[in-house]
Design an enzyme around this catalytic site. Structure first.
Site, short mmCIF file in Angstrom:
data_model
loop_
_atom_site.label_atom_id
_atom_site.label_comp_id
_atom_site.label_asym_id
_atom_site.label_seq_id
_atom_site.Cartn_x
_atom_site.Cartn_y
_atom_site.Cartn_z
N CYS A 7 69.03 34.64 28.57
CA CYS A 7 70.06 35.62 28.84
C CYS A 7 70.41 36.38 27.57
CB CYS A 7 71.32 34.92 29.35
SG CYS A 7 71.04 33.94 30.83
N GLY A 33 68.77 40.39 30.91
CA GLY A 33 69.30 39.86 32.16
C GLY A 33 69.92 40.95 33.00
N ASN A 107 72.98 31.26 26.19
CA ASN A 107 71.60 31.72 26.35
C ASN A 107 70.67 30.58 25.98
OD1 ASN A 107 69.40 33.81 24.38
ND2 ASN A 107 69.19 33.18 26.48
N GLY A 108 69.75 30.27 26.89
CA GLY A 108 68.81 29.16 26.64
C GLY A 108 68.90 28.14 27.75
N CYS A 240 61.33 30.61 19.31
CA CYS A 240 60.50 31.02 20.44
C CYS A 240 59.66 32.25 20.06
CB CYS A 240 61.39 31.37 21.63
SG CYS A 240 60.48 32.12 22.99
N TYR A 246 57.23 39.44 24.00
CA TYR A 246 57.65 40.15 25.20
C TYR A 246 59.16 40.40 25.34
CZ TYR A 246 58.94 40.86 30.10
OH TYR A 246 59.50 41.34 31.24
P1 5GP Z 1 50.99 39.10 35.58
O1 5GP Z 1 49.75 39.91 35.48
O2 5GP Z 1 50.88 37.79 34.94
O3 5GP Z 1 51.48 39.02 37.00
O4 5GP Z 1 52.15 39.90 34.80
C1 5GP Z 1 52.01 40.14 33.44
C2 5GP Z 1 53.06 41.12 33.05
O5 5GP Z 1 54.34 40.53 33.19
C3 5GP Z 1 52.97 41.58 31.60
O6 5GP Z 1 52.94 42.99 31.61
C4 5GP Z 1 54.21 41.10 30.93
O7 5GP Z 1 54.76 42.10 30.09
C5 5GP Z 1 55.15 40.80 32.05
N1 5GP Z 1 55.99 39.62 31.75
C6 5GP Z 1 55.80 38.66 30.84
N2 5GP Z 1 56.81 37.77 30.87
C7 5GP Z 1 57.64 38.18 31.80
C8 5GP Z 1 58.90 37.68 32.27
O8 5GP Z 1 59.43 36.68 31.81
N3 5GP Z 1 59.47 38.41 33.26
C9 5GP Z 1 58.90 39.55 33.78
N4 5GP Z 1 59.53 40.19 34.76
N5 5GP Z 1 57.75 40.03 33.34
C10 5GP Z 1 57.12 39.36 32.37
MG MG Z 2 54.03 43.96 30.13
#
Ligand code: 5GP
Ligand code: MG
Length: 459
Positions: A7, A33, A107-108, A240, A246
């Protein structure tokens, strides 16, 4: 009860515009979030708060911020995870005790919440929520120590796992980070008073000066006497790394380092290792942008924004009717045929989790006429779940958990797939490599979740 979430939190002490500053901070932390948010402020005697489901601007529309009067307060934006979406879990979490109001924003994810909760319940504690955050409040109030800060230290020593916290009392704000230092949290100076936020992009928005990252295991007390720092017993630092890959915003400093620069460096490393040749480099926007830029610069080939993102599609995108996953992906991203047609395209992606969205994205790039598609991923294969707050699915659903890289490449439909090496990733960020948690790639966890029976290793 198992709720995994990452979060965003922000707090202010000693500024008459506390609510407004927290509001803008939460606005800048919205990427952390989108499910719900809340703010509580105090004028030293009275407190006021507002919380709700939705985005920050939605929840605080129609003069809701102006109604919050006070010089100190905390706020929270909550990440949505399937199944755990609920109004009762909106933070900050608040309690009344001996005529005073206390609140907490977290958060965590804790990994010993089950035992802690069970013990408390056996002693008669009634819980209002399913949040592990609530446990922390009960532990603080129940501590036998006299001073409030000692109660907090006493309680936090019992926690295992990830917590970046803000605690609100009528007299002070307390910020704390777990001794492993999993999640970011930074301290800043306002012209009048102090600010604490998950990411420093908040500081830029409200005109605060960055002081420093809160250290692993550090507890900071801010009250009318100024800022005082305390420490929890030291543990092996485990920041992390996925925050860099990301989660965090590129314009933020997290753990004291800028995210944009880190991502660009990840892209450069990836270009060094990448075994395929291409004509152009295209990021999967937005999370692949910085890495793709570093990649293209290193390779000396053109960087093209070959895929355009519709910025009006949020994660909480509500569909008026049933759409296929493919349509959803197309609504969000659209490749430019004029850029892609006939080219050998290197697509840079920050990470692959399930592989499902990637598959559709590759399909649409193929349809745009790419001659070859090679995918470069700016982190190693994600094979193991995260217990500390990142919302990865179970091992079974992680595509890299049960497939070889060749199989993954086939499955998502690329002509070649390459993931950045662990060493390459670690060397891209100018922090000690041994001080990162890389469990989602290696399966080596630093803090064991209780009752866990998987085959992962715990250090
Ligand atoms: P996948 O191909 O695995 O379905 O989706 C990969 C994509 O999901 C990547 O573009 C990445 O930026 C995104 N992504 C990585 N971690 C997360 C997350 O925790 N939540 C969401 N919504 N997207 C994520
Ligand atoms: Mg992505």
């Amino acid at each position: 009860m198992e709720i995994k979430e990452n979060c965003g939190i922000a707090g202010v002490y000693g500024n008459r515009k506390a609510a407004e500053i927290i509001y803008f901070s939460l606005f800048s932390l919205q990427h952390r979030g989108q499910e719900s948010c809340g703010i509580i402020v105090s004028d030293g005697k009275k407190f006021s708060f507002h919380r709700g489901m939705g985005l920050v601007w939605e929840v605080f529309s129609n003069g809701k911020v102006e109604k919050l009067k006070g010089f100190s307060g905390i706020g929270h934006v909550r990440y949505s995870t399937t199944g755990s979406s609920s109004e009762k879990n909106i933070q900050p979490f608040m309690v009344e005790y001996k005529g005073k109001t206390y609140a907490i924003a977290h958060n965590g994810n804790l990994v010993n919440s089950y035992t802690l909760r069970k013990k408390l319940e056996e002693n008669g504690t009634i819980f209002q929520t399913t949040l592990d955050t609530e446990i922390i409040m009960h532990l603080i109030i129940r501590s036998k120590k006299k001073r409030f800060i000692d109660k907090v230290i006493d309680a936090l020593k019992k926690l295992r796992g990830a917590f970046s916290l803000l605690i609100f009392t009528p007299e002070c704000i307390i910020a704390a980070k777990d001794p492993w230092g999993f999640r970011p949290l930074a301290l800043g100076k306002l012209k009048e008073g102090y600010i604490i936020s998950s990411e420093t992009c908040s500081f830029d928005l409200v005109g605060a000066k960055y002081i420093r990252e809160i250290r692993p295991g550090e507890i900071i007390l801010i009250n009318k006497n100024g800022v005082k720092s305390y420490n929890l017993p030291a543990k092996k630092i485990s920041r992390c790394i996925f925050e860099f890959i990301y989660f965090a915003r590129p314009d933020s400093k997290i753990f004291g380092k800028n995210v944009y620069i880190a991502r660009k460096k990840l892209g450069e490393k990836l270009a060094e290792e990448f075994p395929y040749e291409g004509d152009i480099v295209i990021p999967i926007p937005d999370s692949g942008n910085c890495a793709a830029m570093g990649f293209a610069l290193k390779r000396g080939i053109p960087y093209e924004m070959g895929i355009i993102r519709n910025h009006y599609v949020g994660r909480t995108f509500i569909q008026p009717f049933q759409t296929t996953r493919e349509t959803q992906v197309k609504i969000k991203l659209n490749p430019i045929k004029e850029v892609i047609k006939g080219k050998r395209v290197i697509v840079v992606e920050d990470s692959i989790v399930r592989g499902t969205t990637s598959r559709f994205r590759i399909k649409s790039i193929r349809e745009a006429g790419a001659k070859k598609i090679y995918m470069a991923v700016s982190c190693p294969p994600i094979k193991f779940p995260c217990f500390y707050g990142i919302d990865f699915p179970s091992s079974k659903e992680l595509i890299a958990n049960n497939k070889t890289i060749e199989e993954i490449g086939k499955s998502i439909g690329v002509d070649g797939l390459y993931y950045l090496s662990l060493e390459g990733m670690l060397s891209a960020i100018s922090l000690p490599p041994e001080e990162f948690c890389t469990a989602c790639f290696t399966g080596k966890y630093r803090v064991k979740p209780e009752g866990f029976k998987g085959k992962e290793q715990f250090e």
